[in-house]
Design an enzyme around this catalytic site. Structure first.
Site, PDB file in Angstrom:
ATOM      1  CG  HIS A 243      -1.773  -1.203   1.371  1.00 28.77           C
ATOM      2  ND1 HIS A 243      -2.808  -1.533   0.524  1.00 28.77           N
ATOM      3  CD2 HIS A 243      -1.740  -2.208   2.279  1.00 28.77           C
ATOM      4  CE1 HIS A 243      -3.372  -2.664   0.899  1.00 28.77           C
ATOM      5  NE2 HIS A 243      -2.744  -3.103   1.961  1.00 28.77           N
TER       6      HIS A 243
HETATM    7  O1  RIB Z   1      -5.268  -0.165   4.498  1.00 28.82           O
HETATM    8  C1  RIB Z   1      -3.862  -0.109   4.367  1.00 28.82           C
HETATM    9  C2  RIB Z   1      -3.297   0.970   5.210  1.00 28.82           C
HETATM   10  O2  RIB Z   1      -3.555   0.694   6.582  1.00 28.82           O
HETATM   11  C3  RIB Z   1      -1.760   1.079   5.099  1.00 28.82           C
HETATM   12  O3  RIB Z   1      -1.371   2.411   5.291  1.00 28.82           O
HETATM   13  C4  RIB Z   1      -1.276   0.243   6.244  1.00 28.82           C
HETATM   14  O4  RIB Z   1       0.009   0.653   6.724  1.00 28.82           O
HETATM   15  C5  RIB Z   1      -2.318   0.540   7.283  1.00 28.82           C
HETATM   16  O5  RIB Z   1      -1.973   1.776   7.893  1.00 28.82           O
END
Ligand code: RIB
Ligand code: CA
Length: 314
Positions: A243
């Site tokens: 992500h």
């Molecule tokens: O949904 C993914 C996000 O949530 C990313 O930023 C991960 O690090 C968590 O913070």
């Protein structure tokens, strides 16, 4: 001309790799500071993890601040140890940080720093719940026009939710904060699950990172090897989504991503769909567009960039 950035983050293995990618790219990005927030794990741990990451990259000079411990509205902090482990940075065995935590609260630092800078000097890279940014905007509305751009990881529309059936984690932890940021008028680039779920750390891509003989790359591989377990089991895909590094990759090579400038609103009341990202992707309302909502990505180009840059660190 390098892009001067402040990270707001809840490390988190994927946050860590996003920060490492930035620190490996000094020609394009200057990391001015890191502000941490409660999210994946409590802020005491995210503040420790951020310093571990700076020291892993040989950058104990970067000021790290602790920001808000939990969401703006009176609700308990939702964390994600089930994904990231009890420390939030399970995987590599990184030493306890030696560098100090800055004494000022992260929200006050953001306000002071943005007021001290010329308008448009700073880009905010937001990798966790948006509590610090929203609190700073509420406390000091004058800082909004001073921010060049917010590039954030959060939200989901076609991809639906990852922490509830309708909400992505960063938005779900603090939906009110996300709504404030999206209503701020600040230029926003959004990396939702719709695009991050196309950035999959397949075994071949993980092997390519593992083959890089630097401490940072080895630690990144260990981080990915830990945090992928939950998503591989949940989604059964050929790799776990990565992500937060999409935020940094956008600053380095924006052409890797394609999206649409649309209106995005956040559900802040419904118990059933709290934190849902209501993206008007097809323009069926007259709501004003407020975010560049990314949906397409050159995933292999992303991993080639990440692997090549991790090799630059020690
Ligand atoms: O949904 C993914 C996000 O949530 C990313 O930023 C991960 O690090 C968590 O913070
Ligand atoms: Ca994060």
């Amino acid at each position: 001309m390098t892009r001067r950035v402040i990270f707001d983050t809840d490390p988190g293995q994927d946050d860590a790799i996003a920060i490492l990618l930035a620190l490996a790219s000094p020609e394009e990005i200057t990391v001015e500071a890191i502000v941490t927030v409660g999210g994946n794990v409590p802020v005491s741990l995210t503040a420790k993890n951020a310093r571990k990451i700076c020291e892993l990259a040989g950058r104990p000079d970067i000021p790290v601040y602790a920001g808000c411990a939990g969401p703006m509205a009176a609700r308990p902090l939702v964390t994600a140890e089930h994904v990231h482990g009890a420390t939030g940075l399970n995987g590599p065995d990184l030493p306890e940080p030696q560098m100090p935590l800055q004494p000022q609260h992260g929200v006050d630092f953001l306000i002071d720093q943005l007021r001290a800078e010329k308008p448009g000097a700073i880009t905010l890279c937001v990798l966790g719940p948006m509590t610090n940014i929203a609190m700073a905007l509420v406390k000091a509305p004058d800082i909004g026009p001073r921010i060049r751009e917010i590039v954030l990881m959060g939200g989901a529309y076609f991809e639906v939710g990852n922490i509830t059936p309708t909400a992505e984690f960063n938005v779900y932890v603090d939906p009110s904060a996300a709504a404030i940021v999206l209503a701020s008028g600040i230029p926003i680039v959004m990396m939702p699950l719709d695009v991050t779920h196309r950035v999959l750390t397949t075994p071949a891509r993980l092997d390519a990172i593992r083959a890089v003989p630097t401490k940072a790359a080895q630690a990144a591989a260990a981080m990915l090897g830990f945090s992928e377990k939950f998503d591989l089991e949940k989604y059964g895909s050929d790799g776990a989504p990565l992500h937060d590094p999409c935020v940094t990759a956008y600053l380095l090579r924006p052409e890797l991503f394609q999206g649409r400038h649309i209106n995005v609103e956040i559900e802040t009341a419904s118990p059933l769909t709290l934190g849902m990202t209501v993206a008007d992707y097809w323009g069926v309302t007259d709501r004003k567009p407020n975010a560049l909502f990314m949906r397409e990505v050159d995933a292999q180009g992303f991993y080639d960039l990440l692997t090549q840059r991790l090799a630059r660190l020690t």
